[in-house]
Design a protein around this motif. Structure first.
Motif, PDB file in Angstrom:
ATOM      1  N   ASN A   1       0.840  -1.198   0.000  1.00 22.75           N
ATOM      2  CA  ASN A   1       0.000   0.000   0.000  1.00 22.75           C
ATOM      3  C   ASN A   1       0.870   1.241   0.000  1.00 22.75           C
ATOM      4  O   ASN A   1       1.844   1.327   0.742  1.00 22.75           O
ATOM      5  N   ARG A   2       0.512   2.199  -0.840  1.00 23.66           N
ATOM      6  CA  ARG A   2       1.162   3.507  -0.869  1.00 23.66           C
ATOM      7  C   ARG A   2       0.075   4.561  -0.923  1.00 23.66           C
ATOM      8  O   ARG A   2      -0.921   4.410  -1.637  1.00 23.66           O
ATOM      9  N   ASN A   3       0.270   5.619  -0.165  1.00 21.03           N
ATOM     10  CA  ASN A   3      -0.745   6.662  -0.135  1.00 21.03           C
ATOM     11  C   ASN A   3      -0.100   8.039  -0.180  1.00 21.03           C
ATOM     12  O   ASN A   3       1.115   8.193  -0.055  1.00 21.03           O
ATOM     13  N   LYS A   4      -0.939   9.061  -0.336  1.00 23.62           N
ATOM     14  CA  LYS A   4      -0.463  10.430  -0.402  1.00 23.62           C
ATOM     15  C   LYS A   4      -1.582  11.372  -0.011  1.00 23.62           C
ATOM     16  O   LYS A   4      -2.730  11.196  -0.425  1.00 23.62           O
ATOM     17  N   VAL A   5      -1.253  12.352   0.820  1.00 21.93           N
ATOM     18  CA  VAL A   5      -2.216  13.369   1.214  1.00 21.93           C
ATOM     19  C   VAL A   5      -2.254  14.422   0.108  1.00 21.93           C
ATOM     20  O   VAL A   5      -1.256  15.098  -0.163  1.00 21.93           O
ATOM     21  N   LEU A   6      -3.398  14.556  -0.542  1.00 22.03           N
ATOM     22  CA  LEU A   6      -3.520  15.475  -1.674  1.00 22.03           C
ATOM     23  C   LEU A   6      -3.875  16.887  -1.234  1.00 22.03           C
ATOM     24  O   LEU A   6      -3.447  17.861  -1.861  1.00 22.03           O
ATOM     25  N   LYS A   7      -4.669  16.995  -0.191  1.00 21.57           N
ATOM     26  CA  LYS A   7      -5.091  18.316   0.278  1.00 21.57           C
ATOM     27  C   LYS A   7      -5.340  18.257   1.774  1.00 21.57           C
ATOM     28  O   LYS A   7      -5.884  17.282   2.285  1.00 21.57           O
ATOM     29  N   LEU A   8      -4.932  19.303   2.474  1.00 18.69           N
ATOM     30  CA  LEU A   8      -5.146  19.383   3.908  1.00 18.69           C
ATOM     31  C   LEU A   8      -5.377  20.850   4.268  1.00 18.69           C
ATOM     32  O   LEU A   8      -4.496  21.684   4.088  1.00 18.69           O
ATOM     33  N   ASN A   9      -6.560  21.140   4.724  1.00 18.49           N
ATOM     34  CA  ASN A   9      -6.932  22.522   5.029  1.00 18.49           C
ATOM     35  C   ASN A   9      -6.568  22.853   6.474  1.00 18.49           C
ATOM     36  O   ASN A   9      -7.380  22.734   7.389  1.00 18.49           O
ATOM     37  N   LEU A  10      -5.319  23.245   6.691  1.00 23.55           N
ATOM     38  CA  LEU A  10      -4.844  23.603   8.016  1.00 23.55           C
ATOM     39  C   LEU A  10      -4.716  25.115   8.149  1.00 23.55           C
ATOM     40  O   LEU A  10      -4.409  25.820   7.179  1.00 23.55           O
ATOM     41  N   ASP A  11      -4.962  25.616   9.353  1.00 20.50           N
ATOM     42  CA  ASP A  11      -4.840  27.043   9.627  1.00 20.50           C
ATOM     43  C   ASP A  11      -3.425  27.357  10.104  1.00 20.50           C
ATOM     44  O   ASP A  11      -2.803  26.560  10.810  1.00 20.50           O
ATOM     45  N   GLY A  12      -2.924  28.518   9.741  1.00 23.03           N
ATOM     46  CA  GLY A  12      -1.620  28.952  10.226  1.00 23.03           C
ATOM     47  C   GLY A  12      -0.474  28.431   9.380  1.00 23.03           C
ATOM     48  O   GLY A  12      -0.613  27.482   8.607  1.00 23.03           O
ATOM     49  N   ALA A  13       0.671  29.064   9.534  1.00 24.79           N
ATOM     50  CA  ALA A  13       1.858  28.696   8.769  1.00 24.79           C
ATOM     51  C   ALA A  13       2.507  27.444   9.348  1.00 24.79           C
ATOM     52  O   ALA A  13       2.496  27.226  10.564  1.00 24.79           O
ATOM     53  N   MET A  14       3.088  26.634   8.487  1.00 22.74           N
ATOM     54  CA  MET A  14       3.794  25.436   8.919  1.00 22.74           C
ATOM     55  C   MET A  14       5.200  25.817   9.394  1.00 22.74           C
ATOM     56  O   MET A  14       5.900  26.594   8.756  1.00 22.74           O
ATOM     57  N   THR A  15       5.604  25.282  10.527  1.00 26.96           N
ATOM     58  CA  THR A  15       6.928  25.530  11.081  1.00 26.96           C
ATOM     59  C   THR A  15       7.615  24.196  11.336  1.00 26.96           C
ATOM     60  O   THR A  15       6.983  23.130  11.317  1.00 26.96           O
ATOM     61  N   ALA A  16       8.925  24.259  11.599  1.00 20.20           N
ATOM     62  CA  ALA A  16       9.667  23.033  11.902  1.00 20.20           C
ATOM     63  C   ALA A  16       9.129  22.378  13.169  1.00 20.20           C
ATOM     64  O   ALA A  16       8.994  21.156  13.245  1.00 20.20           O
ATOM     65  N   GLY A  17       8.798  23.206  14.179  1.00 19.74           N
ATOM     66  CA  GLY A  17       8.291  22.675  15.442  1.00 19.74           C
ATOM     67  C   GLY A  17       6.956  21.977  15.302  1.00 19.74           C
ATOM     68  O   GLY A  17       6.649  21.050  16.046  1.00 19.74           O
ATOM     69  N   LYS A  18       6.119  22.397  14.332  1.00 14.35           N
ATOM     70  CA  LYS A  18       4.848  21.732  14.072  1.00 14.35           C
ATOM     71  C   LYS A  18       5.057  20.471  13.230  1.00 14.35           C
ATOM     72  O   LYS A  18       4.522  19.403  13.525  1.00 14.35           O
TER      73      LYS A  18
END
Length: 513
Positions: A267-284
């Motif tokens: 099995n192989r998968n991939k997240v195509l879309k993710l509606n997250l709020d805020g900027a992505m950081t290394a700590g997140k």
């Protein structure tokens, strides 16, 4: 049509003050202990100098699920060669949002099958016993969890010193969401079933592609709204792979037989879309397992740069510069390295069965390949020693120069010294050097049985008597060299679970006439 309603309730009570040795009970002031607590405890909770009573004396919960479902199934086979089937289902439930636009969404599937072996042009293919082709397409889904959808906020009563003089306070367990709906999955599946050489070899192969939209999960949100997160539909994901099942009769004589069953899944998968709020950081990013553009259950890690001369952890940023300050602005999301996934890419089992006269012997190997896990590292870095610690604590940095020989950061005595601009332990705990291969092969079980001769059973007025001995989890071959059994390990946190050793069982089965 189906109409269903189910209600489950639970109650719990916790009382203290009973001494089982003297069988006496002593009263205590729960309000005082919950509000002011006690000071000077040997082991404090939550790292505070004052311990308070946090366990609820009484709790009660009730969950109700209601469904109204309409469904239909149709199947037709022509001339024992061609099969067409279809199904459809429509649900109304209190698990979905109350908005009419999310109700009565149908799920359905259609499928066809072709029994090629029954075609006249296959009559001369004597070695072939079966050849079926299958194809299906459909829309399925998962429903939201109970209580997570509706037009009203779900509240939790809370007694706290913050509400002193104001009565009972309330916090929001789940905010209102009247548009929550099915997590929908469109599936395309194709398969082949084949049998050859008088069914000595049989196999099934399935190939699938799944597109899941409106993923259901807990989504972090702006805390100024009054809550940290809420349960909603917020992403799309695809899965694709194949499944193989192979069975062979290797030897088949009057007194002896040997058969093998092999199963394999990829099995192989991939997240195509993710509606997250805020900027992505290394700590997140280093804590997240679902990020747009990556596989689901992904594992991320800091790029380890060794210990400083003071014994504190360091990592590389995206430009290859050494960083020790967790607040450094150069620690962007590109700083974090993708290490792999925590879900096996390949898994399955191999079973062999042997039979000789009255004896039967079998064993099964299970395997999981292609995934990663965090190492269980020392997690005692500061404060007073009040519990058992990892033996890796002995390998910690102790004096200048040790950074050449160890990657385990130093211990500090004060809590305030543990996280500073020059020290962040998570740089080490979540570093790439502490990510291991989680692949393994395990002997799941081995069984030996003996059935008494029928002549002896007849004399005892029995139909069948069988003695059986079974052993489980006898040995493990793991890709890691740390003695970790991945089956009892939390891949993401790196915590070892309770490991169970080999188990043995013996049985006697008697069938009466």
């Amino acid at each position: 049509m189906e109409i269903q309603s189910g209600v489950s309730t639970s109650n719990s009570n916790t009382r203290r003050g009973y001494d089982p040795q003297s069988q006496t009970y002593q009263a205590y002031d729960e309000k005082e202990l919950a509000t002011n607590g006690v000071s000077g405890a040997v082991y404090s909770n939550f790292g505070t100098p004052r311990n308070t009573l946090v366990t609820k004396m009484f709790s009660q919960s009730e969950t109700e699920k209601r469904f109204v479902s309409f469904y239909s199934n149709v199947a037709y086979t022509y001339n024992s060669k061609y099969t067409l089937n279809g199904s459809i289902r429509v649900d109304q439930s209190n698990l979905y949002g109350s908005d009419p636009s999310v109700q009565f969404k149908p799920i359905w599937s259609v499928g066809v099958a072709w029994n090629l072996k029954r075609e006249s042009f296959m009559d001369q293919v004597d070695f072939l016993n079966r050849l079926d082709f299958r194809f299906s397409y459909g829309l399925g889904g998962n429903s939201p969890k109970p209580g997570k959808g509706g037009p009203y906020n779900l509240l939790n009563a809370k007694a706290s010193t913050m509400f002193a003089g104001l009565g009972i306070g309330y916090d929001i367990m789940y905010p209102a969401n009247d548009k929550i709906h099915w997590e929908r999955t469109r599936t395309i599946n194709g398969g082949i079933d084949v049998a050859i050489f008088n069914n000595r070899i049989t196999a099934s192969i399935d190939v699938y592609h799944k597109l899941t939209t409106e993923l259901l999960a807990t989504k972090p949100t702006d805390q100024t709204l009054g809550w940290e997160s809420f349960y909603t539909n917020f992403g799309d994901m695809k899965n694709q792979g194949f499944e193989v099942s192979l069975r062979t009769k290797n030897i088949f004589t009057r007194n002896f037989s040997w058969s093998t069953v092999l199963t394999m899944t990829n099995n192989r998968n991939k997240v195509l879309k993710l509606n997250l709020d805020g900027a992505m950081t290394a700590g997140k990013k280093v804590y997240m397992d679902y990020i747009e553009g990556y596989a689901g259950n992904s594992l991320f890690a800091y790029r380890w740069a060794g210990l400083s001369e003071e014994g504190n952890p360091q990592v590389y940023n995206a430009e290859g510069e050494i960083i020790s300050d967790y607040q450094d602005e150069s620690l962007t999301e590109d700083t974090v390295k993708f290490m792999g996934v925590t879900q096996p890419k390949w898994y399955g089992a191999l079973t062999n069965n042997f039979s000789y006269k009255g004896f039967d012997f079998s064993f099964m190997l299970v395997y999981n390949f292609g995934h990663k896990m965090r190492r269980d590292v020392n997690n005692f870095w500061y404060g007073r020693l009040a519990r058992n610690v990892s033996k890796k604590f002995l390998d910690r940095w102790r004096e200048p120069g040790d950074e050449k020989y160890t990657d385990v950061p130093k211990y500090v005595s004060k809590t305030v010294e543990n996280k500073t601009k020059s020290r962040d332990i998570t740089f080490y705990e979540l570093a790439d050097i502490n990510v291991l291969d989680a692949s393994y092969v395990k002997l799941r079980d081995i069984t030996l049985s003996y059935s008494l001769p029928k002549s002896l059973c007849d004399k005892l007025f029995m139909d069948r008597i069988t003695l059986r001995a079974q052993a489980s989890n006898l040995f493990l071959i793991a890709a890691n060299n740390d003695g970790i059994d991945p089956e009892y390990h939390h891949y993401r946190s790196g915590l070892r679970g309770t490991k169970y050793g080999p188990s043995w069982s013996f049985g006697l089965t008697i069938n009466f006439k």
